[in-house]
Design an enzyme around this catalytic site. Structure first.
Site, PDB file in Angstrom:
ATOM      1  N   HIS A 313      -1.251  -0.431  -2.254  1.00 43.19           N
ATOM      2  CA  HIS A 313      -1.279  -1.751  -2.865  1.00 43.19           C
ATOM      3  C   HIS A 313       0.086  -2.397  -2.695  1.00 43.19           C
ATOM      4  O   HIS A 313       1.104  -1.713  -2.769  1.00 43.19           O
ATOM      5  CB  HIS A 313      -1.632  -1.662  -4.360  1.00 43.19           C
ATOM      6  CG  HIS A 313      -2.130  -2.947  -4.899  1.00 43.19           C
ATOM      7  ND1 HIS A 313      -1.283  -3.933  -5.346  1.00 43.19           N
ATOM      8  CD2 HIS A 313      -3.389  -3.434  -5.023  1.00 43.19           C
ATOM      9  CE1 HIS A 313      -2.009  -4.963  -5.730  1.00 43.19           C
ATOM     10  NE2 HIS A 313      -3.279  -4.689  -5.549  1.00 43.19           N
ATOM     11  N   ASP A 371     -10.516  -0.235  -5.707  1.00 36.39           N
ATOM     12  CA  ASP A 371     -11.674  -0.172  -4.813  1.00 36.39           C
ATOM     13  C   ASP A 371     -12.054   1.235  -4.415  1.00 36.39           C
ATOM     14  O   ASP A 371     -13.103   1.441  -3.807  1.00 36.39           O
ATOM     15  CB  ASP A 371     -11.397  -1.006  -3.561  1.00 36.39           C
ATOM     16  CG  ASP A 371     -11.374  -2.477  -3.888  1.00 36.39           C
ATOM     17  OD1 ASP A 371     -12.146  -2.871  -4.774  1.00 36.39           O
ATOM     18  OD2 ASP A 371     -10.576  -3.211  -3.296  1.00 36.39           O
TER      19      ASP A 371
HETATM   20  N1  CMC Z   1      -3.562   4.249   4.631  1.00 37.65           N
HETATM   21  C1  CMC Z   1      -2.547   4.739   5.395  1.00 37.65           C
HETATM   22  N2  CMC Z   1      -1.299   4.249   5.395  1.00 37.65           N
HETATM   23  C2  CMC Z   1      -1.069   3.185   4.608  1.00 37.65           C
HETATM   24  C3  CMC Z   1      -2.069   2.608   3.774  1.00 37.65           C
HETATM   25  C4  CMC Z   1      -3.352   3.187   3.818  1.00 37.65           C
HETATM   26  N3  CMC Z   1      -4.338   2.697   3.064  1.00 37.65           N
HETATM   27  N4  CMC Z   1      -1.546   1.572   3.089  1.00 37.65           N
HETATM   28  C5  CMC Z   1      -0.265   1.482   3.461  1.00 37.65           C
HETATM   29  N5  CMC Z   1       0.032   2.468   4.381  1.00 37.65           N
HETATM   30  C6  CMC Z   1       1.346   2.729   4.991  1.00 37.65           C
HETATM   31  C7  CMC Z   1       1.703   1.688   6.031  1.00 37.65           C
HETATM   32  O1  CMC Z   1       1.252   2.072   7.308  1.00 37.65           O
HETATM   33  C8  CMC Z   1       3.193   1.652   5.914  1.00 37.65           C
HETATM   34  O2  CMC Z   1       3.724   2.809   6.560  1.00 37.65           O
HETATM   35  P1  CMC Z   1       5.172   2.736   7.322  1.00 37.65           P
HETATM   36  O3  CMC Z   1       6.163   2.393   6.263  1.00 37.65           O
HETATM   37  O4  CMC Z   1       5.343   4.086   7.904  1.00 37.65           O
HETATM   38  O5  CMC Z   1       5.022   1.670   8.376  1.00 37.65           O
HETATM   39  C9  CMC Z   1       3.454   1.844   4.419  1.00 37.65           C
HETATM   40  O6  CMC Z   1       2.323   2.593   3.952  1.00 37.65           O
HETATM   41  C10 CMC Z   1       3.586   0.553   3.640  1.00 37.65           C
HETATM   42  O7  CMC Z   1       2.412  -0.210   3.857  1.00 37.65           O
HETATM   43  P2  CMC Z   1       2.345  -1.776   4.083  1.00 37.65           P
HETATM   44  O8  CMC Z   1       1.217  -2.084   5.031  1.00 37.65           O
HETATM   45  O9  CMC Z   1       3.699  -2.299   4.422  1.00 37.65           O
HETATM   46  O10 CMC Z   1       1.968  -2.255   2.628  1.00 37.65           O
HETATM   47  P3  CMC Z   1       1.417  -3.677   2.243  1.00 37.65           P
HETATM   48  O11 CMC Z   1       1.937  -3.949   0.888  1.00 37.65           O
HETATM   49  O12 CMC Z   1       1.700  -4.681   3.301  1.00 37.65           O
HETATM   50  O13 CMC Z   1      -0.166  -3.453   2.231  1.00 37.65           O
HETATM   51  C11 CMC Z   1      -2.374  -2.998   1.538  1.00 37.65           C
HETATM   52  C12 CMC Z   1      -0.920  -3.219   1.105  1.00 37.65           C
HETATM   53  C13 CMC Z   1      -3.275  -2.961   0.294  1.00 37.65           C
HETATM   54  C14 CMC Z   1      -2.849  -4.149   2.432  1.00 37.65           C
HETATM   55  C15 CMC Z   1      -2.460  -1.651   2.307  1.00 37.65           C
HETATM   56  O14 CMC Z   1      -2.016  -0.602   1.483  1.00 37.65           O
HETATM   57  C16 CMC Z   1      -3.864  -1.391   2.824  1.00 37.65           C
HETATM   58  O15 CMC Z   1      -4.238  -1.907   3.876  1.00 37.65           O
HETATM   59  N6  CMC Z   1      -4.683  -0.559   2.089  1.00 37.65           N
HETATM   60  C17 CMC Z   1      -6.044  -0.287   2.480  1.00 37.65           C
HETATM   61  C18 CMC Z   1      -6.921  -1.474   2.116  1.00 37.65           C
HETATM   62  C19 CMC Z   1      -7.192  -1.559   0.624  1.00 37.65           C
HETATM   63  O16 CMC Z   1      -7.579  -0.586  -0.007  1.00 37.65           O
HETATM   64  N7  CMC Z   1      -7.040  -2.775   0.073  1.00 37.65           N
HETATM   65  C20 CMC Z   1      -7.392  -3.048  -1.322  1.00 37.65           C
HETATM   66  C21 CMC Z   1      -6.243  -3.515  -2.137  1.00 37.65           C
HETATM   67  S1  CMC Z   1      -6.654  -3.484  -3.896  1.00 37.65           S
HETATM   68  C22 CMC Z   1      -7.892  -4.654  -4.063  1.00 37.65           C
HETATM   69  C23 CMC Z   1      -7.367  -6.023  -4.012  1.00 37.65           C
HETATM   70  O17 CMC Z   1      -6.518  -6.376  -4.865  1.00 37.65           O
HETATM   71  O18 CMC Z   1      -7.846  -6.790  -3.157  1.00 37.65           O
END
Ligand code: CMC
Length: 431
Positions: A313, A371
């Site tokens: 998140h 989720d």
């Molecule tokens: N699985 C594997 N690796 C992950 C995941 C994941 N679900 N989420 C983040 N990471 C890794 C990412 O690759 C990055 O690694 P590195 O630092 O080595 O490059 C690190 O963790 C930080 O991630 P980020 O993408 O910079 O984080 P963000 O804040 O931009 O993204 C997110 C947040 C929710 C989009 C992401 O965690 C994600 O895509 N999760 C899966 C989708 C999901 O479950 N979304 C629902 C969110 S809650 C419901 C809502 O409020 O809508």
């Protein structure tokens, strides 16, 4: 806004004069540096794609402390609201700032529960869609189309119109979501029953048929209500910011909410519950618990393009408090339906266990989000996977409206208009 004791000074290594910027304090949470005059003073913009360090507005509705794993609606912890209040009380709170007293409660519940029917013509509009259309495509269209059916509440600058539109949207969303479902199934629409609770009425419109009486199961009703509470608002997330930006042009509330629905559809946002359940089902069909370890290796491999859906998140860097409550609801619903041994639930728990112990997830502070378990609950209730995000949209509508109305009432509100760092070709002439 309250000025902090200190100011921020921005200095430049090229000798340009430094600028002093005011700092404001919230009631809780990080202070903000006010950069509104930065361009005027320096000719420079700030650069923050994805809004990693940008507060786009001031808001008094929802507060998240990502490090503590805390979520407050108008100051009340989500755990208390989920266990002591119902969804309509939560709606009242989000819209009005306080929980209702008895008479306010009766009046508000009555108002919402008596406006559940939609214009009869809407079903003909719905028939224009293919039966196999994704419910989110249908809902984006239906909600946008409300502006064509309810002309008398489309003036966003009129507080009375905003109030009527708010009640209409909260009242009619369950009807529209259920209609989208029934249409896809080829079953007759069920008209709402105003003597049922908000969640009970939704369940009946979804799963009842005109052929027999539908009896609402109180455990499932409570679970549905909790799903609604947990999804009701989440401060300035992507869809809420979309609603604010869309509404900032002065468009009508139905159009602004439809924009939020469209944004919510994406798998990185509301679409994650659908993506998470698809992921678990795929894993189950390809080896189940025995293959979880292998799958987690893929997730950790950046080249695989596989993410662990329902994990991570932007704000929560500790457990998402909604995930805990949802796991509790999951246990209750599965027990009620005799599905305690549901293999998908067992799989989800195994995935969570491995992830919570794995360095990759620990280091990045990746925990289950709301989720991760909501899909399992919804599937057990009988909601099809493709409708999960529609249910999320139904629940989030109140949050979008509260945020939109807060923005419109803010004397500092302006049309949203970000700037850019241009990297394309400078002016050139066609040869
Ligand atoms: N699985 C594997 N690796 C992950 C995941 C994941 N679900 N989420 C983040 N990471 C890794 C990412 O690759 C990055 O690694 P590195 O630092 O080595 O490059 C690190 O963790 C930080 O991630 P980020 O993408 O910079 O984080 P963000 O804040 O931009 O993204 C997110 C947040 C929710 C989009 C992401 O965690 C994600 O895509 N999760 C899966 C989708 C999901 O479950 N979304 C629902 C969110 S809650 C419901 C809502 O409020 O809508």
């Amino acid at each position: 806004m309250k000025l902090a004791d200190n100011k921020a000074t921005l200095s430049f290594s090229n000798g340009k004069p430094s600028v002093e910027l005011p700092v404001y304090q919230g009631s809780i949470g990080p202070d903000v540096i006010d950069i509104r005059k930065l361009y005027g003073q320096t000719g420079m913009f700030t650069y923050d794609p994805g809004f990693l360090s940008t507060a786009s507005c001031q808001s008094a509705i929802t507060y998240i402390d990502g490090d503590k794993g805390e979520l407050l609606y108008r100051g009340y912890p989500i755990e208390q609201l989920a266990t002591q209040c119902d969804y309509l009380d939560t709606c009242y709170l989000l819209l009005n700032g306080e929980l209702p007293n008895d008479s306010q409660r009766n009046e508000f519940h009555g108002l919402v529960l008596k406006h559940t029917m939609v214009h009869e013509q809407m079903q003909f509009f719905l028939r224009g869609f293919r039966r196999d259309a994704h419910p989110m495509a249908v809902l984006t269209g239906l909600i946008g189309a409300l502006s064509a059916f309810y002309h008398d509440s489309t003036d966003i600058t009129n507080p009375k119109h905003r109030e009527i539109a708010a009640i209409r949207l909260i009242s009619k969303l369950p009807t529209l979501v259920a209609m989208a479902y029934k249409y896809g199934m080829g079953q007759p629409y069920m008209y709402p029953r105003n003597d049922l609770s908000y969640a009970g009425n939704f369940l009946r419109m979804m799963f009842g048929t005109p052929c027999e009486d539908y009896v609402v199961n109180p455990v499932i009703e409570r679970a549905m209500d909790r799903i609604f509470i947990l999804h009701a608002d989440h401060e300035q997330n992507a869809s809420t910011s979309t609603v604010r930006l869309c509404g900032s042009s002065g468009t009508n509330p139905f159009a602004a909410i439809a924009a939020g629905v469209a944004c919510l559809w994406g798998p990185a946002h509301g679409g994650a519950n659908e993506a998470c359940l698809n992921m678990l089902e795929h894993l189950q069909a390809n080896g189940g618990v025995a293959k979880v370890g292998e799958f987690m290796e893929q997730v950790k491999d950046k080249n695989s393009g596989v993410k662990l859906m329902g994990f991570g998140h932007r704000v929560y860097k500790n457990y998402d408090p909604r995930a805990k409550l949802m796991q509790e609801t999951c246990n209750e619903v599965l027990a009620e339906l005799g599905l305690e041994k549901d293999p998908l639930f067992a799989l989800a728990k195994q995935v969570e266990k491995i992830a919570l112990e794995d360095e990759y997830f620990v280091e990045r502070k990746l925990y289950p989000n709301v989720d991760f378990y909501s899909g399992i609950v919804q599937r057990a209730i009988g909601i099809p996977v493709s409708l999960f995000t529609g249910v999320f949209a139904l629940a989030r509508t109140v949050g979008w409206i509260a945020q939109l109305n807060e923005m419109l009432a803010d004397p500092e509100y302006k049309i949203g208009r970000p700037r850019q760092l241009f990297t394309g070709s400078p002016r050139r002439d066609i040869a």
